[in-house]
Design a protein around this motif. Structure first.
Motif, PDB file in Angstrom:
ATOM      1  N   VAL A  28       0.870  -1.177   0.000  1.00  0.00           N
ATOM      2  CA  VAL A  28       0.000   0.000   0.000  1.00  0.00           C
ATOM      3  C   VAL A  28       0.908   1.227   0.000  1.00  0.00           C
ATOM      4  O   VAL A  28       1.884   1.251   0.749  1.00  0.00           O
ATOM      5  N   ASN A  29       0.585   2.177  -0.848  1.00  0.00           N
ATOM      6  CA  ASN A  29       1.423   3.374  -0.870  1.00  0.00           C
ATOM      7  C   ASN A  29       1.155   4.186   0.409  1.00  0.00           C
ATOM      8  O   ASN A  29       0.041   4.654   0.621  1.00  0.00           O
ATOM      9  N   PHE A  30       2.166   4.365   1.238  1.00  0.00           N
ATOM     10  CA  PHE A  30       1.984   5.036   2.537  1.00  0.00           C
ATOM     11  C   PHE A  30       1.783   6.542   2.342  1.00  0.00           C
ATOM     12  O   PHE A  30       2.598   7.219   1.722  1.00  0.00           O
ATOM     13  N   VAL A  31       0.694   7.036   2.865  1.00  0.00           N
ATOM     14  CA  VAL A  31       0.440   8.492   2.863  1.00  0.00           C
ATOM     15  C   VAL A  31       0.256   8.891   4.328  1.00  0.00           C
ATOM     16  O   VAL A  31      -0.625   8.353   5.004  1.00  0.00           O
ATOM     17  N   LYS A  32       1.080   9.801   4.819  1.00  0.00           N
ATOM     18  CA  LYS A  32       1.089  10.040   6.273  1.00  0.00           C
ATOM     19  C   LYS A  32      -0.268  10.517   6.804  1.00  0.00           C
ATOM     20  O   LYS A  32      -0.680  10.129   7.882  1.00  0.00           O
ATOM     21  N   SER A  33      -0.971  11.335   6.003  1.00  0.00           N
ATOM     22  CA  SER A  33      -2.243  11.852   6.508  1.00  0.00           C
ATOM     23  C   SER A  33      -3.305  10.750   6.588  1.00  0.00           C
ATOM     24  O   SER A  33      -4.318  10.913   7.240  1.00  0.00           O
ATOM     25  N   ARG A  34      -3.074   9.622   5.885  1.00  0.00           N
ATOM     26  CA  ARG A  34      -4.073   8.552   5.892  1.00  0.00           C
ATOM     27  C   ARG A  34      -3.641   7.369   6.768  1.00  0.00           C
ATOM     28  O   ARG A  34      -4.449   6.711   7.384  1.00  0.00           O
ATOM     29  N   HIS A  35      -2.339   7.114   6.803  1.00  0.00           N
ATOM     30  CA  HIS A  35      -1.868   5.887   7.459  1.00  0.00           C
ATOM     31  C   HIS A  35      -1.038   6.127   8.718  1.00  0.00           C
ATOM     32  O   HIS A  35      -0.366   5.218   9.185  1.00  0.00           O
ATOM     33  N   TYR A  36      -1.064   7.354   9.227  1.00  0.00           N
ATOM     34  CA  TYR A  36      -0.223   7.680  10.389  1.00  0.00           C
ATOM     35  C   TYR A  36      -0.498   6.763  11.580  1.00  0.00           C
ATOM     36  O   TYR A  36       0.338   6.568  12.434  1.00  0.00           O
ATOM     37  N   GLN A  37      -1.715   6.188  11.618  1.00  0.00           N
ATOM     38  CA  GLN A  37      -2.062   5.371  12.788  1.00  0.00           C
ATOM     39  C   GLN A  37      -1.105   4.217  12.995  1.00  0.00           C
ATOM     40  O   GLN A  37      -0.916   3.753  14.109  1.00  0.00           O
TER      41      GLN A  37
END
Lengths: 395, 400
Positions: free
Chosen positions: A197-206
């Motif tokens: 999954v392409n990591f996007v900090k605003s979506r996957h920060y959890q």
């Protein structure tokens, strides 16, 4: 002069009206029920690994921060990592990836007076250590993305100090680009890292919160206590961002299974319900913008409304605190005099409705008695505590 | 050493004065804070305010001198010279005045003592390791002992920031000769600690630690570490006096340090953070000095930043002056403590110290009473009125 240092620290902090861990240790006991509930919850979090969260509310000056400081001490005494921050304009709760960085910078390991934990990583996350293998397995199985798997693998295997420092700063919340994680992986393993999954900090920060909660357990601590002070400053946010902040509160109050052994406590002003939830018509905002998923926000708002209140102390509780203050003052300056406790109580209660003002009046009374060996008339002026209301209405 | 009791300005001369009301506070601080609470590990912030010529600067200087005498590492500077809006500037100034190299030498001397030697016996230019070698004791065990002592003192010190601790450990080790640092590495450590411009923190990575640049976010933590360094170097603690904070509301100040609204608010925020964090400090005392205008100016002063004002204001007031108060208003102190006899004594001291200019005339009891009344009515500083009366200008004004 013989003096009791701990008593002196308490008196100095009370005189200045500043939040103090030393004070919290003694004076939150005046609220035995709230304290016992929280301590019970924390113990359960440590035992079961199941995370949970709570909100406490109280007026300005009623001792919310002191209570948080008491919890801070309790958690440290129970081998738990503690992170404590105050929410503010610079620490907006609608962006949990920014909050993560602030939390990491204010994370205290048990027994440490200075924040910081990276040095423990350096010692424990080494090649072939059990902790390293556990963590890598955890990253693969439990997280939403696999970025942290590659990042940790890079961290454990690289010998390049520059790379290690970059990866460390990423774990502390200064996120580095995905391409950098991949290029370090390629250099170290001579293989390409392919993110599922392409990591996007605003979506996957959890994933970072999940990782830390698991890591602290793996490092031998019994859990992670996160304390958020001045939650009422959410009221400064605009309608939509405030809703984002509610959603984020929900992540701690109703945590996902991946968050392990985390106990979160929010301290909020008791005027929040009237000033913000009702004043800014939060329910109408939810209807307007979030009609498809209102329950996410409504649950949090309900929890704020039901928050345990730090009600003003009863006369018995106040008298018990005053007796302690007298005792601490005597120990602080190695002196003694007869204090008529009824007269003392009347003087302190005569003016001011805030606990802070009453305690300061008590200290002033004893200070003057100590310096001049005679009583002095004390006036308590009204403290300007309209700050939050003013700021809310500015928006 | 002669003890400076107090000073007031006469033209450009500084006249030492005794029996000033602020003496009593400094003596009180000396007893309760400098000799008791702070050396035992306490921490405190005090604010000194008052009208023009009420003796603020002299009180700060006097307290600094007392702190030095009590074994403190002292720092004194004016807010007119150092920016306050970003705490890193405050930290760098404190570090500069604290003389880091001097602290490191004191620390290494302490380690030498712990190992059973006296640094006075080590020839100039030689390290401790050189000295051990000359005594045929430079073996692995002694070197291990040095490393252990360094680790205990710095890296395992719970009060020190980890990077700061490693930096001090390396510098102290270099001072002892175990392990010796390359001159370039030493320069890099100093460059990081002193916030030199253009310096890349990544150049410290080969030394085994990876600090972040010292910024407003971590400067307080660095100061806590510096405080601990001062303590383990044998000082009772750090005493920091910052004068002229009223520069924040000084509209006429067009100097280099002119505060815009944004910078003023950042300064208040920085002081608020310090107030909130003071409980985490050990062995430190801060004293901020400023003119009453910083409180009275509702638009730009402390009251304009509620979060700070809420912490500083004390809603409790009693008839008698509380010497423990965090905010010392020298005018209120003076009116509660000065007697006509004290004013006559002050005036006489002034007369004996004025060497040129107007011929001074000591005030009499009537004038002393008048001064006390005038001070109450006009809110003017008593030392200022004594000076004016003694040098004649008060009389002239009244006659006019």
């Amino acid at each position: 002069m013989d003096f009791d240092f701990e008593a002196r620290t308490i008196i100095e902090a009370l005189r200045s009206g500043i939040p103090s861990r030393a004070v919290g240790k003694y004076f939150a006991q005046a609220r035995p029920r709230v304290l016992a509930d929280i301590e019970h919850d924390i113990t359960m979090v440590g035992k079961t690994g199941q995370s949970s969260g709570k909100i406490i509310s109280g007026k300005y000056g009623e001792g919310k921060t002191h209570l948080l400081n008491t919890i801070f001490n309790y958690a440290h005494d129970n081998n738990m990592v503690v992170s404590m921050i105050s929410l503010s304009k610079e620490t907006p709760f609608n962006k949990l990836y920014d909050i993560y960085r602030k939390l990491m910078a204010n994370t205290y390991l048990p027994g440490k007076k200075q924040p910081g934990f990276i040095h423990v990583f350096q010692e424990k996350l080494t090649l072939n250590s059990n902790i390293s293998s556990n963590m890598l397995l955890y990253c693969l199985e439990r997280l939403d993305t696999d970025r942290l798997f590659f990042l940790l693998k890079d961290y454990i295997h690289t010998n390049d100090m520059d790379e290690k420092a970059l990866l460390q700063s990423d774990l502390e919340g200064d996120f580095i680009p995905n391409t950098m994680v991949k290029s370090i992986y390629f250099r170290v393993f001579n293989q390409r890292a392919k993110f599922k999954v392409n990591f996007v900090k605003s979506r996957h920060y959890q994933d970072y919160y999940y990782l830390m909660s698991n890591l602290f357990k793996n490092l031998g601590y019994d859990g992670w206590v996160i304390l958020f002070d001045e939650t009422e400053l959410l009221g400064r946010l605009g309608n939509k961002t405030r809703m984002d902040a509610y959603r984020n509160m929900g992540r701690f109050l109703f945590p996902a299974d991946s968050l392990e052994s985390v106990y979160t406590l929010f301290a909020i002003s008791s005027s929040y319900v009237e000033d913000v939830i009702e004043g800014k018509k939060d329910n109408a905002v939810i209807d307007k913008y979030f009609s498809e998923t209102p329950e996410v926000y409504l649950k949090v708002i309900e929890k704020i409304k039901e928050a345990d209140q730090l009600s003003p102390l009863t006369e018995d509780e106040m008298r018990s605190i005053l007796s302690k203050i007298v005792l601490f003052h005597f120990k602080s300056y190695d002196w003694h005099t007869e204090v008529d406790m009824n007269d003392f109580y009347d003087k302190v209660s005569a003016g001011g409705y805030l606990l802070r003002s009453k305690i300061r009046a008590a200290i002033e009374y004893l200070d003057i008695l100590y310096q001049y060996r005679m009583k002095s008339h004390i006036t308590i002026n009204k403290i300007d505590s309209t700050i939050f209301e003013k700021e809310f209405s500015d928006e | 050493m002669d003890r400076i009791k107090d000073i007031i300005m006469v033209g450009n001369d500084i006249i030492p004065m005794q029996n000033n009301s602020s003496d009593r506070i400094v003596d009180f601080w000396n007893a309760r804070y400098l000799h008791e609470f702070i050396p035992a590990g306490g921490s405190k912030i005090k604010f000194v305010t008052g009208l023009e010529e009420s003796g603020k600067t002299s009180m700060l200087r006097q307290a600094t001198a007392e702190a030095k005498e009590a074994g403190f590492l002292t720092v004194f500077f004016s807010a007119r010279d150092i920016w306050l809006y970003d705490f890193k500037f405050v930290f760098f100034e404190i570090l500069r005045q604290a003389r880091l190299e001097h602290l490191i030498i004191r620390c290494s001397d302490a380690i030498i003592r712990q190992m059973g030697f006296d640094s006075a016996n080590i020839p100039t230019g030689k390290t401790f390791i050189d000295f051990l070698a000359s005594e045929n004791r430079n073996d692995a065990l002694e070197r291990l002992e040095i490393r252990n002592l360094l680790r205990k003192r710095f890296k395992e010190n719970p009060v020190m920031d980890n990077s700061f601790a490693i930096a001090c450990s390396l510098l102290c080790g270099d001072c002892l000769g175990q392990p010796k640092l390359e001159p370039e590495s030493k320069e890099h450590i100093f460059a990081w600690l002193t916030g030199q411009k253009g310096f890349r923190v990544t150049s410290l990575r080969p030394l085994g630690f990876s600090p972040v640049r010292i910024s407003k976010f971590n400067a307080r933590r660095m100061l806590m570490s510096l405080c601990e360094l001062a303590r383990i170097s044998g000082y009772a603690g750090l005493f920091i006096a910052i004068d002229d904070v009223d520069v924040l509301v000084d509209k006429a100040n067009y100097g280099l340090l002119h505060y815009t609204k944004m910078r003023r608010e950042d300064t208040y925020e920085s002081i608020r953070e310090l107030v909130d964090d003071i409980d985490n400090f050990n062995n430190i005392m801060f004293v901020f000095g400023f003119d009453r205008s910083l409180i009275d100016d509702e638009k730009m002063g402390l009251k304009s930043y509620q979060a700070l004002w809420m912490r500083i204001q004390n809603e409790v007031v009693s008839e008698r002056f509380n010497k423990f108060a965090d905010v010392i208003d020298l005018n209120r102190l003076a009116s509660s403590m000065y007697t006509p006899e004290m004013l006559i004594e002050l005036s006489q001291q002034l007369c004996s110290n004025v060497k040129e200019g107007k011929i001074p005339v000591p005030i009499n009891a009537d004038m002393a009473e008048q001064i006390l009344t005038l001070s109450r009515l006009n809110g003017k500083s008593i030392p200022l009125l004594v000076r004016q009366a003694t040098l004649g200008s008060l009389m002239e004004k009244q006659e006019q």
